[in-house]
Design an enzyme around this catalytic site. Sequence first.
Site, PDB file in Angstrom:
ATOM      1  N   ASP A 226     -11.940  -9.951   3.712  1.00 41.20           N
ATOM      2  CA  ASP A 226     -13.129 -10.025   2.850  1.00 41.20           C
ATOM      3  C   ASP A 226     -13.604 -11.474   2.769  1.00 41.20           C
ATOM      4  O   ASP A 226     -14.802 -11.758   2.825  1.00 41.20           O
ATOM      5  CB  ASP A 226     -12.830  -9.511   1.431  1.00 41.20           C
ATOM      6  CG  ASP A 226     -13.235  -8.053   1.248  1.00 41.20           C
ATOM      7  OD1 ASP A 226     -13.113  -7.290   2.224  1.00 41.20           O
ATOM      8  OD2 ASP A 226     -13.667  -7.695   0.135  1.00 41.20           O
TER       9      ASP A 226
ATOM     10  N   TYR B 133       0.815  -1.210   0.000  1.00 44.17           N
ATOM     11  CA  TYR B 133       0.000   0.000   0.000  1.00 44.17           C
ATOM     12  C   TYR B 133       0.853   1.266   0.000  1.00 44.17           C
ATOM     13  O   TYR B 133       0.449   2.283  -0.549  1.00 44.17           O
ATOM     14  CB  TYR B 133      -0.918   0.028   1.225  1.00 44.17           C
ATOM     15  CG  TYR B 133      -2.174  -0.794   1.086  1.00 44.17           C
ATOM     16  CD1 TYR B 133      -2.104  -2.169   0.918  1.00 44.17           C
ATOM     17  CD2 TYR B 133      -3.428  -0.196   1.122  1.00 44.17           C
ATOM     18  CE1 TYR B 133      -3.245  -2.931   0.800  1.00 44.17           C
ATOM     19  CE2 TYR B 133      -4.584  -0.942   1.001  1.00 44.17           C
ATOM     20  CZ  TYR B 133      -4.487  -2.314   0.838  1.00 44.17           C
ATOM     21  OH  TYR B 133      -5.629  -3.061   0.716  1.00 44.17           O
TER      22      TYR B 133
ATOM     23  N   ASP C  14      -6.047  -7.565   3.984  1.00 42.56           N
ATOM     24  CA  ASP C  14      -7.166  -6.986   3.231  1.00 42.56           C
ATOM     25  C   ASP C  14      -7.963  -8.099   2.560  1.00 42.56           C
ATOM     26  O   ASP C  14      -9.189  -8.160   2.671  1.00 42.56           O
ATOM     27  CB  ASP C  14      -6.616  -6.011   2.182  1.00 42.56           C
ATOM     28  CG  ASP C  14      -7.715  -5.416   1.320  1.00 42.56           C
ATOM     29  OD1 ASP C  14      -8.740  -5.011   1.891  1.00 42.56           O
ATOM     30  OD2 ASP C  14      -7.556  -5.377   0.089  1.00 42.56           O
TER      31      ASP C  14
ATOM     32  N   ASP D 196      -1.814 -18.605   0.954  1.00 40.53           N
ATOM     33  CA  ASP D 196      -2.754 -19.364   0.115  1.00 40.53           C
ATOM     34  C   ASP D 196      -3.398 -20.504   0.906  1.00 40.53           C
ATOM     35  O   ASP D 196      -4.597 -20.762   0.804  1.00 40.53           O
ATOM     36  CB  ASP D 196      -2.074 -19.862  -1.179  1.00 40.53           C
ATOM     37  CG  ASP D 196      -0.710 -20.475  -0.956  1.00 40.53           C
ATOM     38  OD1 ASP D 196      -0.194 -20.405   0.172  1.00 40.53           O
ATOM     39  OD2 ASP D 196      -0.157 -21.052  -1.908  1.00 40.53           O
TER      40      ASP D 196
ATOM     41  N   LYS E 263       4.043 -15.397   3.049  1.00 38.09           N
ATOM     42  CA  LYS E 263       4.301 -16.138   1.810  1.00 38.09           C
ATOM     43  C   LYS E 263       5.809 -16.351   1.772  1.00 38.09           C
ATOM     44  O   LYS E 263       6.514 -15.894   0.858  1.00 38.09           O
ATOM     45  CB  LYS E 263       3.777 -15.320   0.608  1.00 38.09           C
ATOM     46  CG  LYS E 263       3.844 -16.033  -0.716  1.00 38.09           C
ATOM     47  CD  LYS E 263       2.834 -17.160  -0.877  1.00 38.09           C
ATOM     48  CE  LYS E 263       3.061 -17.895  -2.187  1.00 38.09           C
ATOM     49  NZ  LYS E 263       2.249 -19.137  -2.283  1.00 38.09           N
TER      50      LYS E 263
END
Length: 361
Positions: free
Chosen positions: A251, A141, A247, A223, A191
């Site tokens: 969701d 970001y 983020d 993942d 990751k």
Amino acid sequence: MEFTIAVLPGDGIGPEVVGEGVRLLEAVGKKFGHRFHFDYAIVGGGAIDKYGTPLLDETLEMCKSCDAVLFGAAGGPKWDAPGAKVRPEQGLLALRKGLGLYANLRPVKVYPMLMTSSTLKPEALLGTDILVVRELTGGLYFGRPKRRWETSRGRRAVDTMSYSEGEIKRILMVGFKLALGRRKRLTSVDKANILETSRLWREIATETAKDYPDVALEHLLVDTCAMQLVSRPASFDVIVTENTFGDILTDEAAVLAGSMGMLPSASLGEKEKDGRIFGLYEPVHGSAPDIAGKDRANPIATVLSVAMMLRYSLGLGKEAESVERAVEGILEEGYRTQDIASKGARLVGTREMGELIAARI
Ligand code: IPM
Ligand code: MG
């Protein structure tokens, strides 16, 4: 006690849900003998239209002078052109960065009476109570370089994922501390098989764990985490992760709760005084322009964000609990906004839902 709250309704359904948040604070004040003052300002798309920028410096300063910030939503199709120079979302990012709000707490709780609202099987959801701690002022970001340019072979763009040891350590500590007050399990998501920032993250997580021997730390690749969030949601306690992963995962986690309209959030800074931390409180959902102004939005995410404000920034734990109990009570009585409605529900609009909850305080 007396408090001043910065109120930034923003765009889309922001003003409607924030209106219910303010109504609730007034009800809490009345019941428990506190006085809340509200300082309003325009941010996001509305501020672009009025001032040419999504966040005025003076709005940022105004927020700094308050005890906490209540934020609605930013964005909408009107300001969405790919080539747009200024975007409403930049206002929210500037607020987070400008106020030093690096720790984003997003609790995902499955209410038993809403289990049928989720597309997942109730038996998989039973007992799900997750707290996602998302790093909020670093990573993709904010990393530089961040730009787009023309080359002889076409357009090209770059974003940068960058983290310092200090940034990683402080967010992990938030995660460990919160896990101590819960079921004492911390899942650090990265990751690390691909990214350098993630390898640093994992190393620091393992080091930090030594200071919290009572917390069980597990490392999970993002993942895999995305998969396990829906295959074994009830086994997670606290999840801590970097900005972009957080983020996306939150969701996804909204599906567990049945609707985005149920998820609150707190964005906290470093400054702590007498157990009170300055913070910004906002529903996880966005501006939902398709239902804006229609009295259809679910105000519960904002109402629960206000409960978090009472607890973390105002030191009013008892008051926070009364808000959370009021929400549960109203859901038990069968009242639903359209996003969580099932057959036989007592369908209500944004305003009525807000009034019902406030009346139970
Ligand atoms: C969120 C939102 C924001 C983000 C947008 C609106 C900038 O998606 O709070 O999750 O990406 O952080
Ligand atoms: Mg998001």
